[in-house]
Design a protein around this motif. Structure first.
Motif, mmCIF file in Angstrom:
data_model
loop_
_atom_site.group_PDB
_atom_site.id
_atom_site.type_symbol
_atom_site.label_atom_id
_atom_site.label_comp_id
_atom_site.label_asym_id
_atom_site.label_seq_id
_atom_site.Cartn_x
_atom_site.Cartn_y
_atom_site.Cartn_z
ATOM 1 N N GLN A 24 -7.596 75.451 21.617
ATOM 2 C CA GLN A 24 -6.181 75.845 21.558
ATOM 3 C C GLN A 24 -5.747 76.351 20.185
ATOM 4 O O GLN A 24 -4.675 76.931 20.060
ATOM 5 N N ARG A 25 -6.577 76.093 19.149
ATOM 6 C CA ARG A 25 -6.215 76.432 17.768
ATOM 7 C C ARG A 25 -4.854 75.817 17.416
ATOM 8 O O ARG A 25 -3.972 76.474 16.846
ATOM 9 N N GLY A 26 -4.684 74.546 17.787
ATOM 10 C CA GLY A 26 -3.399 73.882 17.651
ATOM 11 C C GLY A 26 -3.203 73.171 16.328
ATOM 12 O O GLY A 26 -3.947 73.380 15.355
ATOM 13 N N SER A 27 -2.208 72.282 16.305
ATOM 14 C CA SER A 27 -1.811 71.577 15.089
ATOM 15 C C SER A 27 -2.745 70.403 14.793
ATOM 16 O O SER A 27 -3.126 69.655 15.707
ATOM 17 N N TRP A 28 -3.071 70.211 13.525
ATOM 18 C CA TRP A 28 -3.926 69.080 13.136
ATOM 19 C C TRP A 28 -3.203 67.756 13.342
ATOM 20 O O TRP A 28 -3.839 66.735 13.599
ATOM 21 N N VAL B 124 -7.922 70.639 21.021
ATOM 22 C CA VAL B 124 -6.749 71.036 20.223
ATOM 23 C C VAL B 124 -7.129 71.990 19.100
ATOM 24 O O VAL B 124 -6.483 73.030 18.904
ATOM 25 N N MET B 125 -8.177 71.656 18.343
ATOM 26 C CA MET B 125 -8.487 72.410 17.128
ATOM 27 C C MET B 125 -9.341 73.655 17.376
ATOM 28 O O MET B 125 -9.171 74.675 16.697
ATOM 29 N N ALA C 118 -10.553 65.463 22.832
ATOM 30 C CA ALA C 118 -9.187 65.900 22.533
ATOM 31 C C ALA C 118 -9.142 66.753 21.269
ATOM 32 O O ALA C 118 -8.445 67.785 21.223
ATOM 33 N N THR C 119 -9.873 66.338 20.233
ATOM 34 C CA THR C 119 -9.858 67.084 18.963
ATOM 35 C C THR C 119 -10.468 68.467 19.135
ATOM 36 O O THR C 119 -9.948 69.463 18.605
ATOM 37 N N GLN D 205 -3.613 62.587 19.157
ATOM 38 C CA GLN D 205 -4.481 62.362 20.319
ATOM 39 C C GLN D 205 -5.653 61.441 19.963
ATOM 40 O O GLN D 205 -6.089 60.619 20.778
ATOM 41 N N VAL E 201 -1.214 67.100 15.893
ATOM 42 C CA VAL E 201 -1.407 66.817 17.326
ATOM 43 C C VAL E 201 -2.810 66.250 17.560
ATOM 44 O O VAL E 201 -2.995 65.305 18.338
ATOM 45 N N ALA E 202 -3.799 66.825 16.872
ATOM 46 C CA ALA E 202 -5.177 66.348 17.017
ATOM 47 C C ALA E 202 -5.314 64.904 16.547
ATOM 48 O O ALA E 202 -5.987 64.088 17.189
#
Length: 550
Positions: free
Chosen positions: A196-200, A192-193, A188-189, A206, A202-203
């Motif tokens: 997706q270059r998403g939010s920490w 996301v990171m 998952a991390t 998860q 959110v990581a």
């Protein structure tokens, strides 16, 4: 008459040896399961911190805040029932009333499912209040509510099997639970990171939800173990004594009566961590002009970074604690005071044998191990070195509190914990004034020492522990651990002269010889001077011969 006395003495000695063998074997299984799960729970941090990048310190603090609250709710949700079930099952099995044990398990399952549902809903709905003004903590708490829903029935089954002294299924389920959990965290991390270059945030959310995924894996292992032993358990029920006078309602009452003290006592370390979580930020602001980022950074050092590592060696104590409860409860049911005394002494000496060298070994390689997990940080290394020594009173609490519960001294144990919490509150500010970020660890260690003293004094008053007989083994353990500590420090200093201790890879390859030297020195001394024989049995003689140690 003499021959009769001799036969009685022989039976008592055989019984004591059997109990010690069960303690060693059970501790080996539970400790192995606990250590491997803790190791997996720590090793995932290496890639996790790397993928979090610049957000790693804040992510660690957020993870710790969510998990402290989750741990408290989980303890309430399980209501101490697994340990209570383990104790009561061992009690009724000791009386040959296996049918009552079976009904006890079913009754406990009803209670645990209800508690899981209630605590999960409360945790989900009250997340905003529990977050104490930090909006990032809310989704983390809510993600952990799913685990609180399913873990109580899983824990009940663990306790039931432990009551029969079947420790292997519990150990295996702990391992599988951690494998599933870590696999989900990393997948998952990374998604996301890195993809997706998403939010920490959110990581982290998860990563905490992974506790639910891990629980599903553990449930599968325990279900297999239960059905594997079902025929054997049915046979014991058929051949055992019947006790129709114990009703289901009475069993549920007994479970709750036994479980309430377990909630409080097993929450001991968690309570201290929650005190840190809610008092550390305001006290730090009182002591200086620190920003929220700085406070979170320091909080992460001792509540997450060091905690992840020193809890590995505390898991040694947790394994022994799980084994001690049913054995002591069985002896208590049979009113065998001599057996209780010997088992307390065995548990204490085994604790010293495992915990003291483990904590001193971690302190000796603190710089290398911290660098491998989190990258080099002088403050982090200092915290870990200090935390390694503080893990001894924390681990001692785990074992000593479990033994108090095993002999049904729940009220007294709760009063001792209450005294410890008061000491913690009193010492928190003075300790932080003295050593700032190390203050919470120091206050916890000193408070735990007070609790441990009260427990040992209580054991001595009731059972007359033979401290003089234990002194030789205890002094040997301490002496051998000090020799090992000096040897490892010397090896690490020599390696640091030729290899940089500040890089992750160089620290890892420096760590290996340090660990090997430490293990070799302690094992050699324990075998050479017969310490291992006294604690682990005659099989150590064969190992000594194989290793050509005289």
């Amino acid at each position: 008459m003499r021959s009769g006395e001799s036969a009685t003495d022989h039976q008592a000695a055989t019984k004591s040896q059997d109990a010690q063998a069960k303690m060693v074997t059970g501790s080996a299984w539970m400790t192995a399961g606990s250590i491997t799960s803790r190791l997996l729970g720590a090793l995932y941090v290496i890639p996790w911190v790397t993928w979090m990048g610049a957000y790693s310190t804040q992510a660690n603090a957020l993870f710790a805040k969510g998990y402290n609250i989750y741990s408290m709710f989980l303890t309430v949700a399980t209501a101490g029932i697994p340990s209570a079930i383990s104790k009561l099952v061992a009690h009724y099995n000791g009386l040959d009333q296996y049918g009552v044990s079976r009904r006890l398990y079913h009754s406990g399952m009803y209670v645990s499912i209800a508690m899981g549902v209630i605590c999960s809903i409360v945790m989900f709905l009250a997340a905003g209040i529990l977050a104490a003004g930090d909006p990032n903590v809310v989704p983390v708490i809510q993600s952990l509510a799913w685990a609180v829903l399913v873990i109580p029935p899983m824990s009940i089954t663990r306790g039931f099997l432990q009551g029969y002294n079947w420790m292997a299924p519990s150990a295996m389920s702990q391992f599988i639970e951690q494998v599933f959990r870590v696999a989900y965290i990393l997948a998952a991390t990374f998604l996301v990171m890195k993809i997706q270059r998403g939010s920490w945030v959110v990581a982290v959310t998860q990563s905490t939800f992974a506790a639910f995924i891990g629980a599903l894996g553990a449930i599968a292992i325990l279900a297999l173990a239960y059905f594997k032993h079902l025929r054997e358990m049915n046979e014991l029920v058929r051949n055992g004594e019947r006790n129709p006078h114990v009703s289901t309602l009475e069993l549920i009452f007994k479970i709750i009566y036994q479980a309430i003290p377990f909630i409080v006592i097993e929450s001991g370390i968690i309570i201290f961590q929650l005190i840190d979580q809610y008092t550390f930020p305001p006290l730090m602001r009182m002591l200086g002009h620190y920003t929220t980022y700085q406070i979170n950074a320091v909080y992460a050092l001792f509540s997450f970074n060091a905690n992840k590592l020193y809890m590995i060696i505390i898991s040694f104590a947790s394994g022994m604690a799980a084994t001690a409860i049913p054995l002591l409860s069985e002896a208590r049911a049979q009113n065998d005071t001599e057996s209780i005394r010997k088992q307390i002494e065995n548990a204490l000496t085994l604790f010293y044998f495992v915990m003291i060298p483990a904590s001193m070994g971690m302190a000796a390689v603190a710089q290398q191990i911290y660098t491998v997990f989190y990258r080099y940080d002088a403050a982090g290394v200092t915290v870990l070195e200090f935390a390694a020594f503080m893990s001894i009173p924390l681990g001692m609490y785990s074992v000593a509190a479990a033994m108090m519960q095993g002999i049904s001294e729940n009220k007294r144990m709760m009063s001792y914990l209450g005294i410890g919490v008061i000491v913690k509150f009193i010492l928190q500010l003075p300790c932080m004034m003295l050593v700032r970020g190390l203050g919470p660890l120091l206050a916890t260690g000193l408070a735990m020492m007070v609790i441990n003293y009260l427990i040992l004094h209580s054991f001595n008053m009731e059972f007359g522990l033979h401290f003089n007989d234990m002194a030789k083994s205890t002094n040997q353990i301490l002496g051998f651990s000090l020799i090992m500590f000096v040897a490892v420090k010397a090896v690490m200093s020599l390696i640091n002269l030729v290899v940089s201790p500040y890089g992750r890879y160089t620290a890892f390859f420096s760590l290996i010889p340090g660990v090997l030297v430490g293990m070799a020195v302690f094992i050699y001394l324990a075998l050479r001077y017969r310490l291992a024989d006294n604690l682990l049995g005659a099989r150590m003689a064969a190992l000594r011969t194989r290793l050509h140690i005289k």
